[in-house]
Design an enzyme around this catalytic site. Structure first.
Site, short mmCIF file in Angstrom:
data_model
loop_
_atom_site.label_atom_id
_atom_site.label_comp_id
_atom_site.label_asym_id
_atom_site.label_seq_id
_atom_site.Cartn_x
_atom_site.Cartn_y
_atom_site.Cartn_z
CD GLU A 73 53.28 88.06 -57.32
OE1 GLU A 73 53.60 89.22 -57.59
OE2 GLU A 73 53.97 87.32 -56.60
CE LYS B 100 52.17 82.31 -62.42
NZ LYS B 100 52.38 82.15 -61.00
CB CYS C 178 46.94 79.37 -61.11
SG CYS C 178 46.27 81.01 -60.84
P1 NAD Z 1 40.63 87.36 -59.23
O1 NAD Z 1 39.51 86.78 -59.98
O2 NAD Z 1 40.72 87.16 -57.74
O3 NAD Z 1 40.70 88.94 -59.46
C1 NAD Z 1 40.61 89.53 -60.71
C2 NAD Z 1 39.84 90.84 -60.56
O4 NAD Z 1 39.89 91.54 -61.79
C3 NAD Z 1 38.35 90.66 -60.24
O5 NAD Z 1 38.05 91.32 -59.01
C4 NAD Z 1 37.63 91.30 -61.44
O6 NAD Z 1 36.44 91.98 -61.08
C5 NAD Z 1 38.68 92.27 -61.93
N1 NAD Z 1 38.50 92.68 -63.34
C6 NAD Z 1 38.33 91.89 -64.43
N2 NAD Z 1 38.26 92.64 -65.55
C7 NAD Z 1 38.40 93.92 -65.17
C8 NAD Z 1 38.43 95.15 -65.86
N3 NAD Z 1 38.32 95.20 -67.19
N4 NAD Z 1 38.55 96.28 -65.15
C9 NAD Z 1 38.67 96.24 -63.81
N5 NAD Z 1 38.68 95.11 -63.09
C10 NAD Z 1 38.54 93.95 -63.76
O7 NAD Z 1 41.96 86.82 -59.92
P2 NAD Z 1 43.40 86.57 -59.23
O8 NAD Z 1 43.39 85.29 -58.48
O9 NAD Z 1 43.84 87.82 -58.56
O10 NAD Z 1 44.28 86.31 -60.54
C11 NAD Z 1 44.60 87.37 -61.40
C12 NAD Z 1 45.68 86.88 -62.35
O11 NAD Z 1 46.86 86.55 -61.59
C13 NAD Z 1 45.32 85.62 -63.14
O12 NAD Z 1 45.89 85.71 -64.42
C14 NAD Z 1 46.00 84.51 -62.35
O13 NAD Z 1 46.33 83.42 -63.18
C15 NAD Z 1 47.25 85.19 -61.86
N6 NAD Z 1 47.81 84.65 -60.61
C16 NAD Z 1 46.99 84.30 -59.59
C17 NAD Z 1 47.54 83.83 -58.39
C18 NAD Z 1 46.68 83.44 -57.23
O14 NAD Z 1 47.22 82.95 -56.25
N7 NAD Z 1 45.38 83.65 -57.25
C19 NAD Z 1 48.93 83.76 -58.24
C20 NAD Z 1 49.73 84.14 -59.32
C21 NAD Z 1 49.17 84.60 -60.51
C1 UGA Z 2 50.48 78.15 -56.93
C2 UGA Z 2 52.00 78.32 -56.99
O1 UGA Z 2 52.57 77.68 -55.85
C3 UGA Z 2 52.38 79.79 -57.00
O2 UGA Z 2 53.79 79.93 -57.15
C4 UGA Z 2 51.67 80.49 -58.18
O3 UGA Z 2 51.96 81.86 -58.17
C5 UGA Z 2 50.18 80.27 -58.05
O4 UGA Z 2 49.88 78.85 -58.02
C6 UGA Z 2 49.39 80.81 -59.22
O5 UGA Z 2 49.94 81.03 -60.27
O6 UGA Z 2 48.21 80.96 -58.99
P1 UGA Z 2 48.64 78.27 -55.04
O7 UGA Z 2 47.79 77.60 -56.05
O8 UGA Z 2 48.12 79.47 -54.36
O9 UGA Z 2 50.03 78.70 -55.70
O10 UGA Z 2 49.03 77.24 -53.89
P2 UGA Z 2 50.03 75.99 -53.82
O11 UGA Z 2 50.68 76.01 -52.50
O12 UGA Z 2 50.91 75.90 -54.98
O13 UGA Z 2 49.01 74.76 -53.82
C7 UGA Z 2 48.28 74.40 -54.97
C8 UGA Z 2 47.57 73.08 -54.72
O14 UGA Z 2 48.52 72.02 -54.66
C9 UGA Z 2 46.80 73.03 -53.41
O15 UGA Z 2 45.60 72.35 -53.60
C10 UGA Z 2 47.72 72.26 -52.49
O16 UGA Z 2 47.05 71.60 -51.45
C11 UGA Z 2 48.32 71.27 -53.46
N1 UGA Z 2 49.62 70.75 -53.02
C12 UGA Z 2 50.69 71.57 -52.86
C13 UGA Z 2 49.76 69.38 -52.79
O17 UGA Z 2 48.79 68.60 -52.95
N2 UGA Z 2 50.97 68.91 -52.41
C14 UGA Z 2 52.07 69.70 -52.24
O18 UGA Z 2 53.14 69.19 -51.89
C15 UGA Z 2 51.91 71.08 -52.48
#
Ligand code: NAD
Ligand code: UGA
Length: 483
Positions: free
Chosen positions: A173, A228, A284
């Protein structure tokens, strides 16, 4: 085997990714039943709450999508086994934080939740199930998931039970928090990696309801997993690059905003992700780069590992240097001084504070004895207390240092309900998150409530410079130092 038709989806993990992603799939594919499950009952309750302001995450536009889909073809529950059993496709969207102990502690991803999901799918699935890696994972994790699923498949064959078959695909994602709904509805690309063409096409058929065909990329499993990690590493690298340039600007008289425009207009460089700030946060970037560093060491590439590690080192340095310069500008001490912190979330438009620069900067200032008055439009007091590992103090303790000997050197903080409340009586305002409302602050008015000489530290380049200067406040801005 024909391309499986997807009627029911199970998503394990109702977090920042699972919740919004499944809500958008349900919205765009009304004929598919989408069941989002989680171990965490209170999170599921929050997803089911009637009051849409109580959803567990704040994302612009999310409430509207939930309103249209929840109870129609989107369901949130803790019935994980049942949802797996009914699913044609299972998305694993659970947390994958950095390991904090054992082998690889501090760098490798902790995959215990992913493994638990694979085992649960192995046990409860029925018929053919496509298992999708939605979580961000180290390269070759799919091999582990496959091994667990194949073991279950073999065990069933020998006991002559109902047959269970699996295909594993990677579908990382790329949404960013604060713009998750837009990113999901109009993605730059959807990436699907796998070795089973039917599973890839079945997953692609879901996205093709709203994503143009040319934006759905297909690769092998390992390229998808690595892409990713690499995408996040490249994005974070740009931020560390511009933050390092900001420091050079501050000592040379250059202005980082002008430099960013000058380099960003080169189409080969591009103008995105060149905003200098207090250091990147979010759950992340750091974790994924550290994971990449760990993999590089594992595969015998120490030079590549230290190249990427530098991105994280600059980021930690940036947070530290901001706290230090605040102390330095305030005559070398912030002990007992009231400092308004504007913004605690790691970026605007989210209530997420994971790895936010505000945490380290606030902790460093508390360590120096500062009295922090923190205001963020979306972050709640108990979240801040947990991040700072310290309970809030009491507003009655706010006194100028010379009048308040009891709390003179003790770092304390309170959470405030508005900019004005945070700023009243402060020696300095430190802007750490680029919330829209901070752009239109009336500095002339606020200045009258501050203790002089008073400072504004703008780490996000969002204030109106002229209005701060005409109000008589001193200004420090990232990447051009003192005006
Ligand atoms: P999160 O902590 O918000 O959510 C994860 C959820 O999974 C929690 O609610 C937890 O209770 C649940 N969980 C864990 N183990 C479980 C199990 N065995 N059965 C059922 N539920 C379970 O995490 P997130 O931010 O959604 O991130 C999830 C993944 O996506 C991570 O690998 C992260 O790196 C990736 N990711 C996150 C973002 C982001 O913006 N947060 C963007 C892209 C990718
Ligand atoms: C980031 C990536 O942008 C997503 O594509 C990815 O899916 C995600 O991580 C993930 O894997 O979790 P996110 O962390 O939600 O998304 O937000 P960003 O907009 O990337 O910002 C990350 C951090 O960088 C923030 O603290 C933001 O303030 C900072 N940032 C961003 C800067 O300091 N300068 C910039 O120009 C952009």
């Amino acid at each position: 085997m024909p391309i499986p038709r997807i009627r029911t989806i199970c998503c394990i993990g109702a977090g920042y990714v699972g919740g919004p992603t499944m809500a958008v799939i349900a919205d765009k594919c009304p004929q598919i039943q989408v069941n989002v499950v989680d171990l965490n009952q209170s999170r599921i309750d929050a997803w089911n709450s009637k009051d849409l302001t109580q959803l567990p995450i704040y994302e612009p536009g999310l409430d509207e999508v939930i309103k249209r889909t929840r109870g129609r073809n989107l369901n949130f529950s803790v019935d994980i086994n049942e949802a797996i059993a009914n699913a044609d496709i299972v998305f694993i969207s659970v947390n994958t934080p950095t390991k904090n102990k054992g082998l690889g502690a501090g760098q490798a991803s902790d995959l215990r939740w992913v493994e638990a999901c694979a085992r649960q799918v192995a046990q409860y699935s029925q018929g053919h199930t496509i298992v999708v890696e939605k979580s961000t994972l180290p390269v070759r994790t799919a091999a582990t998931i496959k091994a667990i699923l194949e073991a279950a498949q073999e065990a069933k064959e020998t006991t002559k039970n109902i047959s269970r078959t699996f295909s594993v695909v990677s579908n990382p994602e790329f949404l960013a928090e604060g713009s998750a709904i837009k990113d999901l509805e109009i993605p730059d690309r959807v990436l699907i990696g796998g070795s089973d063409p039917n599973a890839i096409e079945a997953l692609a058929s879901i996205y093709s309801h709203w994503v143009p065909t040319k934006k759905i990329l297909r690769t092998n499993l390992w390229s998808s997993e690595l892409s990713k990690l690499t995408a996040n590493a490249f994005l974070a690298q740009r931020i560390s690059s511009i933050n390092s340039v900001a420091a050079i600007c501050e000592v040379t008289g250059a202005d980082v905003r002008e430099v960013a425009i000058a380099i960003g207009t080169d189409s080969r460089i591009g103008n995105q992700f060149l905003n200098s700030g207090p250091g990147f946060g979010g759950s992340c970037f750091q974790k994924d780069i550290l994971n990449l560093v760990y993999l590089c060491h594992h595969f015998g590439l120490p030079e590549v590992a230290s190249y990427w590690e530098g991105v994280v080192l600059i980021n930690s340095w940036q947070k530290k240097r901001i706290a230090k310069l605040v102390v330095h500008k305030l005559f070398g001490t912030v002990s007992g001084k009231r400092l308004a912190i504007l913004g605690f979330a790691f970026k605007a438009n989210t209530n997420d504070t994971r790895e936010a620069a505000s945490i380290q900067i606030s902790k460093d200032l508390l360590e120096e004895g500062a009295h922090l008055a923190i205001y963020d439009p979306q972050v709640k007091e108990d979240r801040i207390a947990s991040d700072l590992q310290q309970q809030p103090g009491f507003p009655s303790t706010w006194e100028a240092p010379e009048k308040n000997t009891q709390f003179y050197s003790e770092g304390i903080w309170v959470s405030c309900n508005s900019v004005a409340e945070a700023v009243e009586g402060s020696d300095a305002v430190i802007i750490l998150t680029e919330w829209e409302e901070f752009r239109s602050v009336d500095w002339n008015n606020l200045a009258t409530f501050m203790r002089k000489p008073a400072w504004v530290f703008d780490t996000r380049s969002i204030i109106n410079v002229d209005s701060v200067i005409t109000s008589g406040l001193r200004l420090w801005r990232i990447g051009d130092g003192e005006s």
